[in-house]
Design a protein around this motif. Sequence first.
Motif, PDB file in Angstrom:
ATOM      1  N   ALA A 162       0.855  -1.185   0.000  1.00  0.00           N
ATOM      2  CA  ALA A 162       0.000   0.000   0.000  1.00  0.00           C
ATOM      3  C   ALA A 162       0.893   1.237   0.000  1.00  0.00           C
ATOM      4  O   ALA A 162       1.828   1.334   0.801  1.00  0.00           O
ATOM      5  CB  ALA A 162      -0.911   0.003   1.229  1.00  0.00           C
ATOM      6  N   TRP A 163       0.593   2.177  -0.908  1.00  0.00           N
ATOM      7  CA  TRP A 163       1.393   3.390  -1.066  1.00  0.00           C
ATOM      8  C   TRP A 163       0.506   4.632  -0.975  1.00  0.00           C
ATOM      9  O   TRP A 163      -0.619   4.625  -1.442  1.00  0.00           O
ATOM     10  CB  TRP A 163       2.056   3.429  -2.448  1.00  0.00           C
ATOM     11  CG  TRP A 163       2.954   2.302  -2.815  1.00  0.00           C
ATOM     12  CD1 TRP A 163       2.590   1.092  -3.348  1.00  0.00           C
ATOM     13  CD2 TRP A 163       4.383   2.276  -2.726  1.00  0.00           C
ATOM     14  NE1 TRP A 163       3.701   0.327  -3.598  1.00  0.00           N
ATOM     15  CE2 TRP A 163       4.818   1.031  -3.225  1.00  0.00           C
ATOM     16  CE3 TRP A 163       5.338   3.203  -2.290  1.00  0.00           C
ATOM     17  CZ2 TRP A 163       6.164   0.674  -3.293  1.00  0.00           C
ATOM     18  CZ3 TRP A 163       6.681   2.839  -2.352  1.00  0.00           C
ATOM     19  CH2 TRP A 163       7.088   1.592  -2.844  1.00  0.00           C
ATOM     20  N   LYS A 164       1.044   5.695  -0.409  1.00  0.00           N
ATOM     21  CA  LYS A 164       0.378   6.990  -0.437  1.00  0.00           C
ATOM     22  C   LYS A 164       1.303   8.032  -1.055  1.00  0.00           C
ATOM     23  O   LYS A 164       2.537   7.934  -0.939  1.00  0.00           O
ATOM     24  CB  LYS A 164      -0.070   7.443   0.961  1.00  0.00           C
ATOM     25  CG  LYS A 164       1.057   7.898   1.877  1.00  0.00           C
ATOM     26  CD  LYS A 164       0.548   8.433   3.205  1.00  0.00           C
ATOM     27  CE  LYS A 164      -0.105   9.794   3.106  1.00  0.00           C
ATOM     28  NZ  LYS A 164       0.822  10.896   2.840  1.00  0.00           N
ATOM     29  N   VAL A 165       0.700   9.030  -1.705  1.00  0.00           N
ATOM     30  CA  VAL A 165       1.486  10.158  -2.197  1.00  0.00           C
ATOM     31  C   VAL A 165       2.029  10.924  -0.990  1.00  0.00           C
ATOM     32  O   VAL A 165       1.300  11.169  -0.020  1.00  0.00           O
ATOM     33  CB  VAL A 165       0.622  11.074  -3.083  1.00  0.00           C
ATOM     34  CG1 VAL A 165       1.409  12.318  -3.499  1.00  0.00           C
ATOM     35  CG2 VAL A 165       0.120  10.317  -4.319  1.00  0.00           C
ATOM     36  N   GLY A 172      -8.151  11.248 -14.671  1.00  0.00           N
ATOM     37  CA  GLY A 172      -7.418  10.286 -15.476  1.00  0.00           C
ATOM     38  C   GLY A 172      -6.024  10.740 -15.835  1.00  0.00           C
ATOM     39  O   GLY A 172      -5.291  10.029 -16.534  1.00  0.00           O
ATOM     40  N   GLU A 173      -5.614  11.907 -15.358  1.00  0.00           N
ATOM     41  CA  GLU A 173      -4.285  12.438 -15.651  1.00  0.00           C
ATOM     42  C   GLU A 173      -3.222  11.592 -14.960  1.00  0.00           C
ATOM     43  O   GLU A 173      -3.329  11.275 -13.772  1.00  0.00           O
ATOM     44  CB  GLU A 173      -4.185  13.884 -15.181  1.00  0.00           C
ATOM     45  CG  GLU A 173      -2.819  14.519 -15.380  1.00  0.00           C
ATOM     46  CD  GLU A 173      -2.731  15.906 -14.780  1.00  0.00           C
ATOM     47  OE1 GLU A 173      -1.615  16.458 -14.706  1.00  0.00           O
ATOM     48  OE2 GLU A 173      -3.785  16.455 -14.387  1.00  0.00           O
ATOM     49  N   CYS A 174      -2.174  11.222 -15.696  1.00  0.00           N
ATOM     50  CA  CYS A 174      -1.087  10.418 -15.147  1.00  0.00           C
ATOM     51  C   CYS A 174       0.101  11.324 -14.857  1.00  0.00           C
ATOM     52  O   CYS A 174       0.477  12.163 -15.685  1.00  0.00           O
ATOM     53  CB  CYS A 174      -0.688   9.313 -16.125  1.00  0.00           C
ATOM     54  SG  CYS A 174       0.458   8.093 -15.429  1.00  0.00           S
ATOM     55  N   SER A 175       0.695  11.169 -13.674  1.00  0.00           N
ATOM     56  CA  SER A 175       1.837  12.001 -13.298  1.00  0.00           C
ATOM     57  C   SER A 175       2.771  11.192 -12.404  1.00  0.00           C
ATOM     58  O   SER A 175       2.394  10.158 -11.852  1.00  0.00           O
ATOM     59  CB  SER A 175       1.379  13.264 -12.564  1.00  0.00           C
ATOM     60  OG  SER A 175       0.681  12.925 -11.365  1.00  0.00           O
ATOM     61  N   ILE A 176       3.997  11.678 -12.303  1.00  0.00           N
ATOM     62  CA  ILE A 176       4.981  11.041 -11.430  1.00  0.00           C
ATOM     63  C   ILE A 176       4.889  11.694 -10.051  1.00  0.00           C
ATOM     64  O   ILE A 176       4.965  12.924  -9.935  1.00  0.00           O
ATOM     65  CB  ILE A 176       6.401  11.172 -12.004  1.00  0.00           C
ATOM     66  CG1 ILE A 176       6.489  10.457 -13.350  1.00  0.00           C
ATOM     67  CG2 ILE A 176       7.426  10.598 -11.031  1.00  0.00           C
ATOM     68  CD1 ILE A 176       7.826  10.643 -14.055  1.00  0.00           C
ATOM     69  N   GLN A 177       4.715  10.870  -9.027  1.00  0.00           N
ATOM     70  CA  GLN A 177       4.571  11.370  -7.664  1.00  0.00           C
ATOM     71  C   GLN A 177       5.502  10.608  -6.722  1.00  0.00           C
ATOM     72  O   GLN A 177       5.820   9.439  -6.961  1.00  0.00           O
ATOM     73  CB  GLN A 177       3.122  11.191  -7.182  1.00  0.00           C
ATOM     74  CG  GLN A 177       2.079  11.931  -7.991  1.00  0.00           C
ATOM     75  CD  GLN A 177       2.178  13.435  -7.823  1.00  0.00           C
ATOM     76  OE1 GLN A 177       2.622  13.925  -6.790  1.00  0.00           O
ATOM     77  NE2 GLN A 177       1.738  14.175  -8.843  1.00  0.00           N
ATOM     78  N   PRO A 178       5.938  11.260  -5.628  1.00  0.00           N
ATOM     79  CA  PRO A 178       6.708  10.527  -4.614  1.00  0.00           C
ATOM     80  C   PRO A 178       5.757   9.649  -3.799  1.00  0.00           C
ATOM     81  O   PRO A 178       4.899  10.147  -3.077  1.00  0.00           O
ATOM     82  CB  PRO A 178       7.311  11.647  -3.759  1.00  0.00           C
ATOM     83  CG  PRO A 178       6.344  12.795  -3.913  1.00  0.00           C
ATOM     84  CD  PRO A 178       5.775  12.684  -5.293  1.00  0.00           C
ATOM     85  N   MET A 179       5.896   8.345  -3.920  1.00  0.00           N
ATOM     86  CA  MET A 179       4.988   7.411  -3.270  1.00  0.00           C
ATOM     87  C   MET A 179       5.680   6.775  -2.067  1.00  0.00           C
ATOM     88  O   MET A 179       6.784   6.223  -2.181  1.00  0.00           O
ATOM     89  CB  MET A 179       4.548   6.323  -4.246  1.00  0.00           C
ATOM     90  CG  MET A 179       3.886   6.847  -5.524  1.00  0.00           C
ATOM     91  SD  MET A 179       2.399   7.822  -5.205  1.00  0.00           S
ATOM     92  CE  MET A 179       1.330   6.565  -4.499  1.00  0.00           C
ATOM     93  N   GLY A 180       5.035   6.868  -0.913  1.00  0.00           N
ATOM     94  CA  GLY A 180       5.596   6.319   0.312  1.00  0.00           C
ATOM     95  C   GLY A 180       4.905   5.022   0.696  1.00  0.00           C
ATOM     96  O   GLY A 180       3.674   4.933   0.684  1.00  0.00           O
ATOM     97  N   LEU A 181       5.687   4.020   1.045  1.00  0.00           N
ATOM     98  CA  LEU A 181       5.142   2.731   1.471  1.00  0.00           C
ATOM     99  C   LEU A 181       4.499   2.883   2.841  1.00  0.00           C
ATOM    100  O   LEU A 181       5.139   3.346   3.794  1.00  0.00           O
ATOM    101  CB  LEU A 181       6.255   1.690   1.519  1.00  0.00           C
ATOM    102  CG  LEU A 181       5.843   0.265   1.866  1.00  0.00           C
ATOM    103  CD1 LEU A 181       5.032  -0.351   0.731  1.00  0.00           C
ATOM    104  CD2 LEU A 181       7.088  -0.589   2.160  1.00  0.00           C
ATOM    105  N   VAL A 182       3.226   2.491   2.969  1.00  0.00           N
ATOM    106  CA  VAL A 182       2.532   2.611   4.250  1.00  0.00           C
ATOM    107  C   VAL A 182       2.029   1.275   4.779  1.00  0.00           C
ATOM    108  O   VAL A 182       1.666   1.166   5.953  1.00  0.00           O
ATOM    109  CB  VAL A 182       1.360   3.610   4.163  1.00  0.00           C
ATOM    110  CG1 VAL A 182       1.878   5.030   3.995  1.00  0.00           C
ATOM    111  CG2 VAL A 182       0.385   3.256   3.042  1.00  0.00           C
TER     112      VAL A 182
END
Length: 523
Positions: free
Chosen positions: A288-291, A315-325
């Motif tokens: 599970a990941w959160k921005v 529906g817009e796709c973007s690169i985000q910093p995703m943190g493992l939760v």
Amino acid sequence: MPRTRYASPLTRARAVLVITLLLSVGLGLSLANCRGKEEPGAMDGAAPGSSSLACTESWAKGFDANSCTMADGSAPPIEPLDWPNVCDPNLTGWAPVQESFDQLSWRSFLYTSWPAAADGKPDESQPIGVAQGGAFAPVVWERYADAASLFGTTGSELTADDYGAAPPVPEGCSADGPRALSMTSKFPHEAVLAVQEALAAEAAEAGDTLEGLQSIDQAFRGPLYPQGPEGPSGIWPVFYEIRINKVEYDAIVAAGAQNKSPNELNCVGMKDCTPFTLPMESTEVKAAWKVLSGDEVASGRFFHQDLQVKDPVSGECSIQPMGLVGLHIARKVPAAVIGPDPRKNTWAWATFEQVDNVPPVAGSGSAATGSTYSFYNPSCTPAVDAATCAAVKTPNPDPAYQCCENLYRYATGTVPSNPTPDQVTRIDPAPSGTESCNTVYDPLDKGVFDYYTLVTTQWPKSSDGPGAPTVTPATSRNTVIETYFTTWQNDTQVVTSSCMGCHSGSQAVDMSYLFLGNAGGGS
């Protein structure tokens, strides 16, 4: 901004009912019987019949088989040891107690969270949990196969050589960018699509339009929204991914199981049929990941990767910093780990969380160390009491109830255009054995993984026959993966979830729901 249309309440209710039935039929615990002798494999994904570790005395490294320390009482080493050596069928010195399974879970977590070498095994030249130049190297479990690469392609054309191939890129995302997270659900993507297609056809006959049911929900319920940050269409939801190691991948491809329904694989209504089972050391990981906000990235408390995600509304796709939760590790191990039992193999289910997810349970030693929480607001308004929350009929997105803890608010299949954060809490304290094990492992230097802890390990305690085993602990809930697995008993909220209970349903195949969306599945 594009306007999202939803199914009618009637059609959406049917979607909820279908998915719930798919996952809840046969929740009485029943582990699949294994056939014949299974070849052992290694956690890092070596082919069946091979191992990166010799099958020698399980405790040769000096571990205490039944606690979370070494035999001399010292702290265990922080190195990628596959502990215990589960390819030893006798598991010498092992006793099935909570501490021994929790030791297995912690060793599995360290092994799979180690930076991966080119061959997918732990790169012992690198320390665990340390970013290089502000970025973390992919870890071992991130090198496992994305389930979408197995079930989202023409399965009949797959071979063992396809292991590690990239899954289909979501529409609007780049094939040249970092990997994309397309699930905001714990459901296998194909399972949701199968249900969606059937309901869309039904809706069309009624002159209705079904949109939005596209892997956007937790198991049994809707999406989960943290306290922040916000994206183009409001708060980003939690995203999920499912990965399987090479042992499991190869077994599925060799049997062509990715093209068969659960009923076919379970031999429902068939004669002279042997149910499909997965070999020992099959491993499934659910993350599970959160921005993350800029402050969360800078805090050094999250394992994070820059990944592609799609805004659920636009529906817009973007690169985000995703943190493992959150992280589930389900690992198939010999029946010897639970004592005398007719089954050849069984599963151990470990679940981990980032420590800042929610406040600790009152009186529990596993305390979150942060002053703020990713999924809980101590100052949430409007204030509500337990009696009010217990009486709410769900799903209910009314902001008047947004401070009700663990409330199922957004219906399966909906994409709220302006969601508010969920108020999530932990209900059950960790078992005493898990607390004891965490006391040993939490203080050890694991880099960023110092900020992750074991919630618990669920395992089959015993069984005198092929029927339902005794499972311990009786419930197991990851607050960001099974948020809504709760119910009210008068004015007290209790946990209703069980990893092994859910995964031994009639539509599971050897306790896995990966096959749920296959052709003919879900019947």
